[in-house]
Design a protein around this motif. Sequence first.
Motif, PDB file in Angstrom:
ATOM      1  N   THR B  70      -2.866  -0.480   4.182  1.00  0.00           N
ATOM      2  CA  THR B  70      -3.084  -0.591   2.741  1.00  0.00           C
ATOM      3  C   THR B  70      -3.545   0.726   2.133  1.00  0.00           C
ATOM      4  O   THR B  70      -3.829   1.691   2.848  1.00  0.00           O
ATOM      5  N   GLY B  71      -3.600   0.752   0.805  1.00  0.00           N
ATOM      6  CA  GLY B  71      -4.195   1.873   0.082  1.00  0.00           C
ATOM      7  C   GLY B  71      -5.530   1.510  -0.531  1.00  0.00           C
ATOM      8  O   GLY B  71      -6.295   2.374  -0.945  1.00  0.00           O
ATOM      9  N   GLU B  97      -4.976   3.367   6.757  1.00  0.00           N
ATOM     10  CA  GLU B  97      -5.320   3.642   5.360  1.00  0.00           C
ATOM     11  C   GLU B  97      -4.432   4.746   4.820  1.00  0.00           C
ATOM     12  O   GLU B  97      -4.462   5.878   5.301  1.00  0.00           O
ATOM     13  N   TYR B  98      -3.628   4.402   3.821  1.00  0.00           N
ATOM     14  CA  TYR B  98      -2.725   5.353   3.172  1.00  0.00           C
ATOM     15  C   TYR B  98      -3.101   5.498   1.701  1.00  0.00           C
ATOM     16  O   TYR B  98      -3.697   4.599   1.107  1.00  0.00           O
ATOM     17  N   ASP B  99      -2.671   6.597   1.096  1.00  0.00           N
ATOM     18  CA  ASP B  99      -2.635   6.703  -0.353  1.00  0.00           C
ATOM     19  C   ASP B  99      -1.703   5.599  -0.885  1.00  0.00           C
ATOM     20  O   ASP B  99      -0.706   5.244  -0.247  1.00  0.00           O
ATOM     21  N   GLU B 100      -2.015   5.069  -2.066  1.00  0.00           N
ATOM     22  CA  GLU B 100      -1.203   3.994  -2.659  1.00  0.00           C
ATOM     23  C   GLU B 100       0.264   4.390  -2.786  1.00  0.00           C
ATOM     24  O   GLU B 100       1.169   3.578  -2.578  1.00  0.00           O
ATOM     25  N   GLY B 101       0.500   5.632  -3.169  1.00  0.00           N
ATOM     26  CA  GLY B 101       1.874   6.111  -3.327  1.00  0.00           C
ATOM     27  C   GLY B 101       2.580   6.245  -1.979  1.00  0.00           C
ATOM     28  O   GLY B 101       3.800   6.043  -1.882  1.00  0.00           O
ATOM     29  N   GLY B 122      -1.263  12.866   0.339  1.00  0.00           N
ATOM     30  CA  GLY B 122      -1.817  12.884   1.696  1.00  0.00           C
ATOM     31  C   GLY B 122      -2.119  14.279   2.183  1.00  0.00           C
ATOM     32  O   GLY B 122      -3.039  14.467   2.983  1.00  0.00           O
ATOM     33  N   VAL B 127      -6.598  11.353   5.069  1.00  0.00           N
ATOM     34  CA  VAL B 127      -5.555  10.401   5.469  1.00  0.00           C
ATOM     35  C   VAL B 127      -4.789  10.966   6.665  1.00  0.00           C
ATOM     36  O   VAL B 127      -4.390  10.221   7.570  1.00  0.00           O
TER      37      VAL B 127
END
Lengths: 230, 275
Positions: B70-71, B97-101, B122, B127
């Motif tokens: 998820t972000g 855990e990623y950036d939303e984009g 990122g 990240v």
Amino acid sequence: MTRAETCVVACAEAWRGDGAILASSAGLIPHLGARLAQATFAPDLLVSDGEATLLRDGRAEGWLPFRSVFATVAAGARHVMMGASQLDRFGNQNISCVGPWEKPTSQLLCVRGAPGNTVNHPVSYWIPRHSPRVFVEAVDMVSGVGHDRNAHEIRVVVTDLAVLDFATPDRSMRLRSTHPGVTVDDVVAATGFALTIPDDVPPTREPDDEELKLIRDLLDPAGAREREIR
Amino acid sequence: MNKLVSVEDAVAEIRDGMTIGIGGWGSRRKPMAVVRAVLRSGRKNLTLVTYGGPDVGLLVAAGIVRRVVTGFVSLDSIPLEPHFRRARSEGTIRLTEYDEGMLYWGLLAAANRLPFLPIRAGLGSDVMRINPELRTVRSPYADDTELVAMPAIPLDVAFIHLNRADTGGNGRYLGPDPYFDDLFCLAAKRRFLSCEQVESTDDLMAGGPPQTLLVNRSMVDGVLHTPNGAHFTSCVPDYGRDEAFQQEYATTDWETFRARYLDGGEADYQLAVKR
């Protein structure tokens, strides 16, 4: 004139000269700042309602769902004022978690859009309570990147005490102005790293009569802004 | 071409250890009737791919999640998800855990049958530190730009919730944002669309402009009729978020909440939340 009203104007100033780009924000005071800027000296700004509707003078003027927000981010046509649980002297920001990432003492939001925002377009920060817990030597999880990690541009940090920027040779944080009633020593004591302090620190610009009228009568007649910096 | 199935039959396709995509965003238009059925199903070791809200909280609290991709995880009006927070502090779940984009790009890559898509998000952030499998690529053109090679996020099963659908799997959203529900379907092997109302195809077509027909029947394997099925998340204009109930969810001890609302079936839940 209240401290919150000074902060609204200081946030609005962050977007001065930005043109027809998306002004996004986290928190009520930056949102009021974006709308105030749009209503006065930055009429081309796009302001969202926080979901998918673009607002002008408080009325809908367009549609911007999340997928379009990401396109706007990637295109660099946005300037967001985010919050920060931790912020260091180069503007590295943490909203993800406090403590070791593997097993945090306090899980917060995760990184959200902070990594993408900070490498694509201007970013500013709004800190409603300026304290050494927020302004730290090193953040626990770099969510938004700072100038030492190739940020696009961290423009200003507006707090309940002061306005800070990065107008130094190594683009580390500098005290730009203190809000009326706040001393330089107050800001230094509330900051957990060494700030650059110019010889002459001016006071933050106070709202003019037109701005006060807009804030009080149009943008926030219920006075919710006063609760954000208790 | 009638693809109407029960929630139980759809959830029965989940196997232990599968990667499940869940549409919506935060506490908005989540397929909650399906989430509740997954919770009751006894499946375990699931990987959830989601713009996280109470879907994450409920399934993590139930102890059937191994990993969340998820972000963010948030209840919107309540910024922090209590069950996700506790699970992270206790170390009982793994997190990607990623950036939303980046999450958007990973779903888009999977939907387009690409191994990765390049993105700036990122670069320079932690990240990259916490996801050591992430690689960067250099543009093969004169600009020589370094970019994150965001890997595709293929899904075993996707669940989304829309306002209207026909029995063939054409679906329409009526609220302000499609979120990324179409990409969740396109990234998944098996795709299930739950909806507030099932309509004839003619009525579905008459119900709004063509642009809000977010999914067509080639993107959907099963249609689930789940009135109030996004409760307590928002499903505007059919209903807004049930803020009072969300507050109760966020502040009630898990075992108490579970016994009060989740130990029965969906009909019991809907009866219990009608106040």
